[in-house]
Design an enzyme around this catalytic site. Structure first.
Site, PDB file in Angstrom:
ATOM      1  N   ASP A  30     -32.794  20.228  -8.616  1.00 26.03           N
ATOM      2  CA  ASP A  30     -32.786  21.015  -7.380  1.00 26.03           C
ATOM      3  C   ASP A  30     -31.343  21.161  -6.894  1.00 26.03           C
ATOM      4  OD1 ASP A  30     -35.155  21.558  -4.970  1.00 26.03           O
ATOM      5  OD2 ASP A  30     -33.033  21.630  -4.415  1.00 26.03           O
ATOM      6  N   ILE A  31     -30.979  22.351  -6.466  1.00 21.44           N
ATOM      7  CA  ILE A  31     -29.608  22.638  -6.056  1.00 21.44           C
ATOM      8  C   ILE A  31     -29.252  21.917  -4.751  1.00 21.44           C
ATOM      9  CG2 ILE A  31     -30.001  24.703  -4.613  1.00 21.44           C
ATOM     10  CD1 ILE A  31     -27.741  26.066  -6.207  1.00 21.44           C
ATOM     11  N   ASN A  83     -45.205  22.634  -2.433  1.00 23.92           N
ATOM     12  CA  ASN A  83     -45.344  23.393  -1.187  1.00 23.92           C
ATOM     13  C   ASN A  83     -46.063  24.694  -1.504  1.00 23.92           C
ATOM     14  OD1 ASN A  83     -43.901  21.547   0.460  1.00 23.92           O
ATOM     15  ND2 ASN A  83     -41.970  22.341  -0.318  1.00 23.92           N
ATOM     16  N   GLY A  89     -43.719  25.262   4.063  1.00 20.54           N
ATOM     17  CA  GLY A  89     -42.334  25.009   3.655  1.00 20.54           C
ATOM     18  C   GLY A  89     -41.949  25.619   2.320  1.00 20.54           C
ATOM     19  N   GLN A  90     -42.840  26.416   1.721  1.00 18.28           N
ATOM     20  CA  GLN A  90     -42.452  27.049   0.452  1.00 18.28           C
ATOM     21  C   GLN A  90     -41.385  28.109   0.710  1.00 18.28           C
ATOM     22  OE1 GLN A  90     -45.676  28.785  -1.884  1.00 18.28           O
ATOM     23  NE2 GLN A  90     -44.301  29.175  -3.626  1.00 18.28           N
ATOM     24  N   HIS A  96     -43.701  25.746  -8.257  1.00 17.43           N
ATOM     25  CA  HIS A  96     -42.893  24.651  -8.807  1.00 17.43           C
ATOM     26  C   HIS A  96     -43.388  23.328  -8.245  1.00 17.43           C
ATOM     27  CE1 HIS A  96     -41.003  26.322  -5.212  1.00 17.43           C
ATOM     28  NE2 HIS A  96     -40.629  25.084  -4.916  1.00 17.43           N
ATOM     29  N   HIS A  98     -42.053  19.638  -7.229  1.00 12.05           N
ATOM     30  CA  HIS A  98     -40.897  18.788  -6.975  1.00 12.05           C
ATOM     31  C   HIS A  98     -41.177  17.389  -7.530  1.00 12.05           C
ATOM     32  CE1 HIS A  98     -38.997  21.336  -3.722  1.00 12.05           C
ATOM     33  NE2 HIS A  98     -40.221  21.824  -3.690  1.00 12.05           N
TER      34      HIS A  98
HETATM   35  P1  5GP Z   1     -39.790  25.028  -1.884  1.00 11.20           P
HETATM   36  O1  5GP Z   1     -39.339  24.843  -0.468  1.00 11.20           O
HETATM   37  O2  5GP Z   1     -40.056  26.476  -2.210  1.00 11.20           O
HETATM   38  O3  5GP Z   1     -40.911  24.113  -2.264  1.00 11.20           O
HETATM   39  O4  5GP Z   1     -38.590  24.529  -2.772  1.00 11.20           O
HETATM   40  C1  5GP Z   1     -37.612  25.368  -3.286  1.00 11.20           C
HETATM   41  C2  5GP Z   1     -36.529  24.468  -3.810  1.00 11.20           C
HETATM   42  O5  5GP Z   1     -35.725  25.220  -4.688  1.00 11.20           O
HETATM   43  C3  5GP Z   1     -35.615  23.922  -2.706  1.00 11.20           C
HETATM   44  O6  5GP Z   1     -35.643  22.498  -2.732  1.00 11.20           O
HETATM   45  C4  5GP Z   1     -34.243  24.493  -3.069  1.00 11.20           C
HETATM   46  O7  5GP Z   1     -33.193  23.588  -2.832  1.00 11.20           O
HETATM   47  C5  5GP Z   1     -34.382  24.838  -4.540  1.00 11.20           C
HETATM   48  N1  5GP Z   1     -33.589  25.979  -4.980  1.00 11.20           N
HETATM   49  C6  5GP Z   1     -33.499  27.193  -4.356  1.00 11.20           C
HETATM   50  N2  5GP Z   1     -32.686  28.012  -5.050  1.00 11.20           N
HETATM   51  C7  5GP Z   1     -32.258  27.300  -6.126  1.00 11.20           C
HETATM   52  C8  5GP Z   1     -31.389  27.623  -7.202  1.00 11.20           C
HETATM   53  O8  5GP Z   1     -30.845  28.717  -7.328  1.00 11.20           O
HETATM   54  N3  5GP Z   1     -31.185  26.647  -8.137  1.00 11.20           N
HETATM   55  C9  5GP Z   1     -31.763  25.415  -8.040  1.00 11.20           C
HETATM   56  N4  5GP Z   1     -31.474  24.543  -8.993  1.00 11.20           N
HETATM   57  N5  5GP Z   1     -32.594  25.076  -7.029  1.00 11.20           N
HETATM   58  C10 5GP Z   1     -32.838  26.011  -6.085  1.00 11.20           C
END
Ligand code: 5GP
Ligand code: ZN
Length: 105
Positions: A30-31, A83, A89-90, A96, A98
């Site tokens: 995760d970034i 999420n 929070g998605q 995906h 986590h």
């Molecule tokens: P969500 O909130 O949708 O469950 O999680 C999305 C996750 O993707 C977040 O934790 C965010 O930091 C990560 N993320 C978003 N854009 C990128 C990206 O370009 N590269 C990587 N490695 N992670 C990303």
């Protein structure tokens, strides 16, 4: 045109390193990590969220991928999180899982 950022990562557009990959999924860091180890297990198939995925094989393979990557990295204790939906929070609308391990930030 598909503007999905995770599809682009899967396609190699950003040169993102995969810590694990197989026929069904890729795994990358995760970034914006929320834990010492924060990985994302992402199906190669674009589906917006868990609500849109009914394929039992892919659903099963995603969980097996969680087990395979944690085993390969020697991670015995971890949290998994999905999420589903904006209100939950998605932020990225490509399903995906986590994986969070070690100290949580
Ligand atoms: P969500 O909130 O949708 O469950 O999680 C999305 C996750 O993707 C977040 O934790 C965010 O930091 C990560 N993320 C978003 N854009 C990128 C990206 O370009 N590269 C990587 N490695 N992670 C990303
Ligand atoms: Zn996608």
């Amino acid at each position: 045109m598909n503007d999905c950022i995770f599809c682009k990562i899967i396609n190699g557009d950003f040169g993102t390193e995969f810590v694990y990959e197989n026929k069904y999924a890729v795994v990358f860091k995760d970034i914006n990590p929320k834990a010492e180890t924060h990985l994302l297990v992402v199906p190669r198939l674009h589906v917006e969220s868990l609500n849109e995925l009914d394929d039992k094989d892919i659903l099963g393979e995603l969980m097996l991928t969680v087990k395979a990557v944690t085993k390969e990295l020697g991670i015995k204790s971890y949290k998994t999180l999905i999420n589903t939906g904006k209100e939950a929070g998605q932020e990225v609308f490509h399903l995906h899982i986590h994986i969070l391990a070690g100290r949580i930030f």
